[in-house]
Design a protein around this motif. Structure first.
Motif, PDB file in Angstrom:
ATOM      1  N   PRO A   1      44.225 -36.246  43.306  1.00  0.00           N
ATOM      2  CA  PRO A   1      43.252 -36.928  44.162  1.00  0.00           C
ATOM      3  C   PRO A   1      43.658 -38.369  44.433  1.00  0.00           C
ATOM      4  N   GLY A   2      43.315 -38.836  45.634  1.00  0.00           N
ATOM      5  CA  GLY A   2      43.542 -40.229  45.971  1.00  0.00           C
ATOM      6  C   GLY A   2      42.510 -41.122  45.297  1.00  0.00           C
ATOM      7  N   ILE A   3      42.948 -42.308  44.889  1.00  0.00           N
ATOM      8  CA  ILE A   3      42.041 -43.248  44.229  1.00  0.00           C
ATOM      9  C   ILE A   3      42.520 -44.670  44.493  1.00  0.00           C
ATOM     10  N   THR A   4      41.582 -45.552  44.784  1.00  0.00           N
ATOM     11  CA  THR A   4      41.854 -46.979  45.000  1.00  0.00           C
ATOM     12  C   THR A   4      41.248 -47.761  43.845  1.00  0.00           C
ATOM     13  N   LEU A   5      42.046 -48.659  43.275  1.00  0.00           N
ATOM     14  CA  LEU A   5      41.635 -49.356  42.056  1.00  0.00           C
ATOM     15  C   LEU A   5      41.505 -50.856  42.289  1.00  0.00           C
ATOM     16  N   TYR A   6      40.386 -51.406  41.808  1.00  0.00           N
ATOM     17  CA  TYR A   6      40.169 -52.850  41.750  1.00  0.00           C
ATOM     18  C   TYR A   6      40.023 -53.178  40.271  1.00  0.00           C
ATOM     19  N   VAL A   7      41.073 -53.739  39.675  1.00  0.00           N
ATOM     20  CA  VAL A   7      41.121 -53.877  38.226  1.00  0.00           C
ATOM     21  C   VAL A   7      41.379 -55.325  37.840  1.00  0.00           C
ATOM     22  N   GLY A   8      40.759 -55.739  36.750  1.00  0.00           N
ATOM     23  CA  GLY A   8      40.963 -57.079  36.213  1.00  0.00           C
ATOM     24  C   GLY A   8      40.818 -57.057  34.710  1.00  0.00           C
ATOM     25  N   ALA A   9      41.177 -58.164  34.090  1.00  0.00           N
ATOM     26  CA  ALA A   9      41.058 -58.260  32.631  1.00  0.00           C
ATOM     27  C   ALA A   9      39.612 -58.121  32.188  1.00  0.00           C
ATOM     28  N   THR A  10      38.667 -58.522  33.066  1.00  0.00           N
ATOM     29  CA  THR A  10      37.238 -58.369  32.804  1.00  0.00           C
ATOM     30  C   THR A  10      36.582 -57.690  33.993  1.00  0.00           C
TER      31      THR A  10
ATOM     32  N   SER B   1      37.919 -49.128  31.233  1.00  0.00           N
ATOM     33  CA  SER B   1      36.906 -48.337  31.935  1.00  0.00           C
ATOM     34  C   SER B   1      37.536 -47.457  33.011  1.00  0.00           C
ATOM     35  N   ILE B   2      38.544 -47.989  33.700  1.00  0.00           N
ATOM     36  CA  ILE B   2      39.194 -47.203  34.749  1.00  0.00           C
ATOM     37  C   ILE B   2      39.980 -46.045  34.143  1.00  0.00           C
ATOM     38  N   VAL B   3      40.718 -46.297  33.079  1.00  0.00           N
ATOM     39  CA  VAL B   3      41.490 -45.224  32.458  1.00  0.00           C
ATOM     40  C   VAL B   3      40.568 -44.206  31.785  1.00  0.00           C
ATOM     41  N   ASP B   4      39.415 -44.636  31.284  1.00  0.00           N
ATOM     42  CA  ASP B   4      38.411 -43.683  30.793  1.00  0.00           C
ATOM     43  C   ASP B   4      38.081 -42.666  31.879  1.00  0.00           C
ATOM     44  N   ASP B   5      37.854 -43.167  33.098  1.00  0.00           N
ATOM     45  CA  ASP B   5      37.493 -42.306  34.220  1.00  0.00           C
ATOM     46  C   ASP B   5      38.659 -41.383  34.592  1.00  0.00           C
ATOM     47  N   MET B   6      39.851 -41.940  34.707  1.00  0.00           N
ATOM     48  CA  MET B   6      41.021 -41.139  35.049  1.00  0.00           C
ATOM     49  C   MET B   6      41.273 -40.062  33.998  1.00  0.00           C
ATOM     50  N   GLN B   7      41.126 -40.415  32.738  1.00  0.00           N
ATOM     51  CA  GLN B   7      41.353 -39.462  31.657  1.00  0.00           C
ATOM     52  C   GLN B   7      40.316 -38.346  31.696  1.00  0.00           C
ATOM     53  N   MET B   8      39.074 -38.687  31.983  1.00  0.00           N
ATOM     54  CA  MET B   8      38.031 -37.676  32.067  1.00  0.00           C
ATOM     55  C   MET B   8      38.353 -36.668  33.170  1.00  0.00           C
ATOM     56  N   TRP B   9      38.747 -37.129  34.337  1.00  0.00           N
ATOM     57  CA  TRP B   9      39.126 -36.229  35.430  1.00  0.00           C
ATOM     58  C   TRP B   9      40.316 -35.368  35.013  1.00  0.00           C
ATOM     59  N   PHE B  10      41.287 -35.989  34.386  1.00  0.00           N
ATOM     60  CA  PHE B  10      42.531 -35.310  34.007  1.00  0.00           C
ATOM     61  C   PHE B  10      42.284 -34.221  32.966  1.00  0.00           C
ATOM     62  N   GLU B  11      41.379 -34.476  32.051  1.00  0.00           N
ATOM     63  CA  GLU B  11      41.172 -33.564  30.928  1.00  0.00           C
ATOM     64  C   GLU B  11      40.055 -32.546  31.140  1.00  0.00           C
ATOM     65  N   THR B  12      39.344 -32.643  32.263  1.00  0.00           N
ATOM     66  CA  THR B  12      38.230 -31.725  32.494  1.00  0.00           C
ATOM     67  C   THR B  12      38.413 -30.882  33.751  1.00  0.00           C
ATOM     68  N   GLY B  13      39.666 -30.647  34.148  1.00  0.00           N
ATOM     69  CA  GLY B  13      39.931 -29.727  35.246  1.00  0.00           C
ATOM     70  C   GLY B  13      39.636 -30.279  36.614  1.00  0.00           C
ATOM     71  N   ALA B  14      39.827 -31.589  36.810  1.00  0.00           N
ATOM     72  CA  ALA B  14      39.603 -32.182  38.128  1.00  0.00           C
ATOM     73  C   ALA B  14      40.891 -32.707  38.752  1.00  0.00           C
TER      74      ALA B  14
END
Length: 436
Positions: A276-285, A375-388
């Motif tokens: 899936p396509g995903i756009t990320l806005y990431v920062g230290a906080t 928080s972003i990698v939590d989301d990516m990991q959830m998709w990756f590990e739950t068949g998405a």
């Protein structure tokens, strides 16, 4: 290297940024969208970080109707480099990263596509990938002796036959056909040449392809399209599928459907890989990430925002942008699948027109996340590990900053969790993707 399942990651590089207002950002370098060195430098950075591939979408027109009037002149999507030419140059400056570009089945011929991608595979040492799409815009039709685009059913029927022909041409020569026997005077073994002689509803192609078998055997096939016909083409042929899902529930449905269709066609193994396509806005906080997002959102010109909605909403310039989306007045037929999902989201959230085009702009119609690396990698990991998802196609809001954010924030966190590689497993794109 970890033997556990790991993500595949691609980097979309078209326009040097996917946010509609990226070109207005103070850090955006004007003209970088036609500057080879800018693309080369990002590609090298992505390779240094061991990403699977870089990817260029494409269209053969300035795809817009200048509705509302003046919108095209406020849009950066009107000048770019032809992707296969660009990737051939990048191939000479890199050694491991996959090189994927779009070529439409609507306004190309199979022999052209087969030959060009075979050449890119040879030039790159086995790193080429073809993204199969059909063209949907009338602007493209006007550049190819037509007044309007082909109807959907015809486009997809042509595409299905097109891919069959391309694959047949790629198989013109067996891997050891070219004997180069100087003493005997034989350049190739005629028993290992296979003339296609294809005759179908759309194409008559004799062959053979004037290119020997490529380093990968055949270039990788990528597909992007969520329609029923597109899913069938992906299930039959694709090694990688780029998808657009706004929710994990939709992503799981799409993932399960594609895997089941592929299995039903006799395919085994992991392919097609769903990214899936995903756009990320990431920062230290969280605050830093939100500030990056807010800066770009504040730069959206209303004309450019309304133009983003035109494809699936029609012209909304006669409505108050801070008023509700006029669902009853929207076109009822021909809405592309991406648009249908966004409109459902707008209705569920009771969004205004401005909120809808801001939502579309933030992820270029796709999903976006704002947050810390954790928080972003939590989301990516959830998709990756739950068949998405099997991985993700990263669509950065702005390059080269988006790739730097991947390097600084996302990739270290993925590696800390054992979710992404530290080195390439081989030299071809197939090896990188774990394909046979």
């Amino acid at each position: 290297m970890s033997t556990a399942r790991q993500m595949s990651l691609g980097l979309s590089m078209r326009y040097h940024g996917y946010h509609v207002a990226a070109w207005r950002h103070p850090d955006y370098v004007p003209g970088c969208n036609v500057d080879f060195s800018a693309y080369r430098d990002v590609a090298r950075h992505a390779e240094a970080e061991k990403l699977d591939m870089i990817f260029f979408a494409d269209g053969v027109a300035v795809r817009g109707t200048d509705t509302p009037e003046g919108a095209l002149s406020h849009d950066m999507k009107n000048a770019e480099l032809e992707p296969l030419t660009l990737l051939s140059a990048i191939a000479a400056c890199t050694s491991d990263i996959g090189l994927v570009a779009t070529a439409s089945t609507t306004y190309n011929e199979p022999y052209h596509v087969a030959r060009k991608y075979a050449s890119l595979d040879h030039i790159s040492g086995g790193r080429a990938g073809w993204n199969v799409v059909t063209s949907w815009s009338d602007q493209e039709a006007l550049n190819f002796n037509r007044t309007e685009n082909l109807a959907r059913e015809e486009r997809y029927a042509r595409a299905a036959e097109f891919v069959d022909v391309v694959k047949g041409l790629w198989r013109s020569w067996e891997a050891d056909a070219f004997t180069h026997d100087k003493a005997g005077g034989q350049f190739y073994d005629p028993a290992k040449l296979h003339v296609l002689n294809h005759k179908g509803p759309f194409f008559q192609v004799r062959g053979p392809l004037n290119s020997c078998r490529t380093p990968q055997g055949e270039p990788v096939i990528v597909q992007a399209g969520a329609s029923n016909q597109g899913r069938d083409i992906a299930a039959r042929h694709a090694h990688v599928v780029y998808s657009v899902s706004q929710t994990v529930e939709h992503a799981r449905e799409f993932y399960a459907d594609l895997k089941a269709r592929a299995a039903g066609m006799g395919r085994t193994g992991a392919a097609p890989l769903i990214m899936p396509g995903i756009t990320l806005y990431v920062g230290a906080t969280q605050e830093e990430a939100q500030a990056k997002f807010d800066t770009l959102q504040a730069l959206i010109d209303p004309l450019a925002g309304l133009a983003l909605l035109y494809t699936f909403c029609g012209d909304l310039s006669g409505h108050d942008v801070d008023g509700p989306v006029p669902f009853d007045a929207l076109p009822q037929g021909g809405i592309i699948s991406i648009g249908a999902g966004l409109l459902a989201e707008a209705k569920a959230g009771n969004l205004t027109i401005r909120q809808l085009y801001e939502r579309v702009a933030a992820g270029f119609t796709g999903r976006f996340l704002i947050g810390t690396p954790e928080s972003i990698v939590d989301d990516m990991q959830m998709w990756f590990e739950t068949g998405a998802a099997d991985g993700f196609n990263i669509c950065p809001p702005m390059l080269a900053q988006g790739m730097q954010d991947m390097s600084d924030y996302i990739l270290p966190e993925l590696r800390r969790r054992g979710l992404f590689r530290t080195d390439y497993p081989g030299t071809t794109l197939r090896e990188t993707l774990g394909l046979a």
